[in-house]
Design a protein around this motif. Sequence first.
Motif, PDB file in Angstrom:
ATOM      1  N   THR A  56       0.797  -1.224   0.000  1.00 52.43           N
ATOM      2  CA  THR A  56       0.000   0.000   0.000  1.00 52.43           C
ATOM      3  C   THR A  56       0.831   1.276   0.000  1.00 52.43           C
ATOM      4  O   THR A  56       0.331   2.337  -0.386  1.00 52.43           O
ATOM      5  N   SER A  57       2.095   1.196   0.412  1.00 57.36           N
ATOM      6  CA  SER A  57       2.905   2.413   0.539  1.00 57.36           C
ATOM      7  C   SER A  57       3.909   2.597  -0.591  1.00 57.36           C
ATOM      8  O   SER A  57       4.735   3.505  -0.543  1.00 57.36           O
ATOM      9  N   VAL A  58       3.858   1.759  -1.630  1.00 56.55           N
ATOM     10  CA  VAL A  58       4.790   1.862  -2.746  1.00 56.55           C
ATOM     11  C   VAL A  58       4.008   1.955  -4.059  1.00 56.55           C
ATOM     12  O   VAL A  58       2.804   1.690  -4.102  1.00 56.55           O
ATOM     13  N   HIS A  59       4.719   2.330  -5.136  1.00 57.64           N
ATOM     14  CA  HIS A  59       4.036   2.659  -6.392  1.00 57.64           C
ATOM     15  C   HIS A  59       4.710   2.031  -7.610  1.00 57.64           C
ATOM     16  O   HIS A  59       4.708   2.619  -8.694  1.00 57.64           O
ATOM     17  N   PHE A  60       5.291   0.845  -7.438  1.00 60.44           N
ATOM     18  CA  PHE A  60       6.013   0.232  -8.550  1.00 60.44           C
ATOM     19  C   PHE A  60       5.077  -0.128  -9.715  1.00 60.44           C
ATOM     20  O   PHE A  60       3.896  -0.384  -9.556  1.00 60.44           O
ATOM     21  N   LEU A  61       5.680  -0.123 -10.901  1.00 58.57           N
ATOM     22  CA  LEU A  61       5.035  -0.545 -12.143  1.00 58.57           C
ATOM     23  C   LEU A  61       3.783   0.265 -12.461  1.00 58.57           C
ATOM     24  O   LEU A  61       2.774  -0.251 -12.954  1.00 58.57           O
ATOM     25  N   ARG A  62       3.892   1.579 -12.183  1.00 59.47           N
ATOM     26  CA  ARG A  62       2.843   2.535 -12.529  1.00 59.47           C
ATOM     27  C   ARG A  62       3.517   3.792 -13.059  1.00 59.47           C
ATOM     28  O   ARG A  62       4.541   4.216 -12.519  1.00 59.47           O
TER      29      ARG A  62
END
Length: 246
Positions: free
Chosen positions: A134-140
């Motif tokens: 929930t606190s990371v934004h990988f592969l976006r």
Amino acid sequence: MERKEFLKKGFSALTLAAFIPMIGCSGDTVDPETDISTGTTTGTGSSAEISSGTCTATASETAGPFPTKVPGSLVLDDITSGRTGNKLTIQITIQNKNAGCAALSGALVDIWHCDAAGNYSEYGGTGMQSTSYTSVHFLRGRQTTDASGLVRFTSIYPGWYSGRAPHIHVHVYNASGKSLLVTQIAFPEDISKLVYAQGVYASHGQADTTNAHDNVFSDGVGTEMPSVTGNVSTSFALTHTIVVSA
């Protein structure tokens, strides 16, 4: 509710409406055929059929259940964010059906997909996805199309999760932030089988759902299948055209 059950049932109108605020642009600020002997793979599909001055709009698909929450904050060309897997370069061209399939410049293009283990960033800790990211934004990531209607991203070959064939989500907006199309990109199954048999993908195994049995792609992938070239020893390149009505 398990993710597989959710995907089989599909979005109801109420569920889809609940996701619309999450994928909107309001408030966002945007800065301007397989050769097994050699391991080389090539997959080609008809992503946009153009003939005699006419063209076919790309199919619209669901954005859920894991759309990017604040896409305007992820203006990136390299969306890998430390996730491991076979390198995948992505080139997407946006064309305007209302202008004879001319290139659409200045369009905002968001993409997102799961990692090699089938997990999405920004979500987790529920029955839909047990592992919490929930606190990371990988592969976006988001990019703006150039004069040729083109955007480029660097990522990894997507993994898969139960009930879905491998895919990439795409949301296209015009320069003012108006939503033009939500769609998905499919993958050639022969290439995916080679990828999932090696490296970080091997422990997750082969995808349990084919394109023909996928709840999104089962009606056909004529406008959603890209060209994919490359091999498992080096990297892959995906080229795709998406036709919107702008």
